[in-house]
Enzyme design. Structure first.
Site, PDB file in Angstrom:
ATOM      1  N   CYS B  90       0.561  -1.261  -0.540  1.00 13.17           N
ATOM      2  CA  CYS B  90      -0.159   0.047   0.265  1.00 13.17           C
ATOM      3  C   CYS B  90       0.805   1.539  -0.040  1.00 13.17           C
ATOM      4  CB  CYS B  90      -0.828  -0.773   1.570  1.00 13.17           C
ATOM      5  SG  CYS B  90      -2.159   0.657   0.713  1.00 13.17           S
ATOM      6  N   HIS B 198      -3.778  -5.818   1.009  1.00 10.56           N
ATOM      7  CA  HIS B 198      -2.566  -5.488   2.284  1.00 10.56           C
ATOM      8  C   HIS B 198      -2.893  -7.838   3.022  1.00 10.56           C
ATOM      9  CE1 HIS B 198      -2.365  -1.439   4.009  1.00 10.56           C
ATOM     10  NE2 HIS B 198      -3.846  -1.365   2.896  1.00 10.56           N
ATOM     11  N   GLU B 200      -0.580  -8.856   5.173  1.00 10.54           N
ATOM     12  CA  GLU B 200      -0.800  -8.416   6.466  1.00 10.54           C
ATOM     13  C   GLU B 200      -2.546  -8.939   7.096  1.00 10.54           C
ATOM     14  OE1 GLU B 200      -0.900  -5.725   4.379  1.00 10.54           O
ATOM     15  OE2 GLU B 200      -0.767  -4.687   6.380  1.00 10.54           O
TER      16      GLU B 200
END
Lengths: 83, 231
Positions: B90, B198, B200
């Site tokens: 990002c 994302h 994560e």
């Protein structure tokens, strides 16, 4: 010397901000064509030599103020009042 | 036999907000994850580094444009030049593009709206250190949350990237106006990757999807191989 840098989305690059402004102006009843939104950076440059100041501001544009992939820039220079 | 834990840095900028998630996810995937502060001029001993998401320096001027000048970014560029593994997520992707470590640039979404939802991605390449655990053509569900994720490259650059197979991930459906639905790209050498989604935030089924773990564990594995090889 005073420098004004105008940064614009390059010709042919989609500008959604400009499109939103354009449609808002139309809603207000203004008959406008294509609107494009850029940004203005006002700077004081130490140099008093026109060509030197321009070259320096150009380097600023290439390195930081504009992203050459998507933006074009224009530089206006003027004497700082009182000098 | 104990395999060594690779050491992966997470670079923290002022305005980062996904740094802790990245650290947690990497640790959960069996890496030794350590924070690196943006003012560091040298990186500690690392097998890989992650630039997490957020809004470094308030996204002033253009997203990523100011973070690129952080002292640690010079060290990241040197690390990448030596072949070190770098993953930008990002805002990290935006920073790597502004720094010239990845091709293209991220612009305001074509809708002008912030997009925050799970998206479906298609894996274009599984032969990178970041996608080795995926299959080519595999579909991944991973969330995005960004206002400036519209990746752009002009015709000449885009054709070059296609020819060199530098597009690694695409959105299955248009998400933000990104050129040819590009969601993630890799550099020519293949050791630096950036993506807007994302991973994560998607490492545990409790969070809706664990597909992000495929990307991060690919990175952990590649970093581990480097530890073993003594690179």
């Amino acid at each position: 010397m005073r420098a004004t840098v105008l940064v614009r989305p390059k010709h042919g690059i989609l500008d959604p901000q400009g499109q939103a402004v354009e449609s808002s102006l139309r809603q207000l009843g203004f008959a406008v064509g294509e609107a494009r939104v850029g940004r203005v950076v006002d700077l004081e440059v130490e140099s008093n030599d026109l060509a030197g100041a321009r070259a320096e501001v150009e380097r600023m544009c290439e390195q930081l103020l504009a992203n050459p992939l998507i933006e074009s820039y224009e530089i206006e220079l003027a004497e700082t009042p009182g000098e | 036999m104990n395999s060594p834990q690779p050491r992966i840095g997470v670079l923290r900028f002022p305005g980062a907000c996904d740094d802790r998630d990245a650290l947690w996810a990497l640790a959960a995937l069996d890496a030794e994850a350590v924070f690196v502060w943006h003012t560091e001029t040298e990186l500690p001993e690392l097998d890989a580094i992650v630039l997490p998401g957020g809004f470094s320096y308030g996204d002033y001027l253009r997203c990523g444009a100011i973070a690129r000048f952080a002292p640690a970014m010079e060290a990241v560029a040197a690390f990448a030049a030596q072949g070190g593994l770098v993953l930008g997520i990002c805002n990290g992707f935006q920073i790597l593009c502004e720094a010239g470590l990845l091709p293209g640039v991220l612009r305001r979404n074509d809708s002008l709206s912030f997009v925050c939802r799970d998206v479906l991605l298609v894996v274009e390449r599984s032969d990178t250190p970041f996608t080795s655990r995926c299959a080519e053509g595999e579909r991944l569900t991973i969330p995005v949350k960004h206002g400036e994720g519209c990746w752009f490259a002009d015709d000449a650059l885009y054709d070059e990237l296609e020819a060199r197979r530098q597009i690694v991930l695409r959105y299955k459906e248009p998400v933000n106006g990104s050129r040819n639905d590009v969601a993630g790209v890799v550099n020519e050498r293949g050791n630096v990757m950036g993506l807007m989604p994302h991973p994560e935030h998607a490492v545990d089924p409790l969070l809706g999807s664990a597909d992000g773990a495929l990307i991060l564990s690919s990175l952990v594995e590649a970093a581990r191989e480097r530890t073993l090889a003594g690179v």
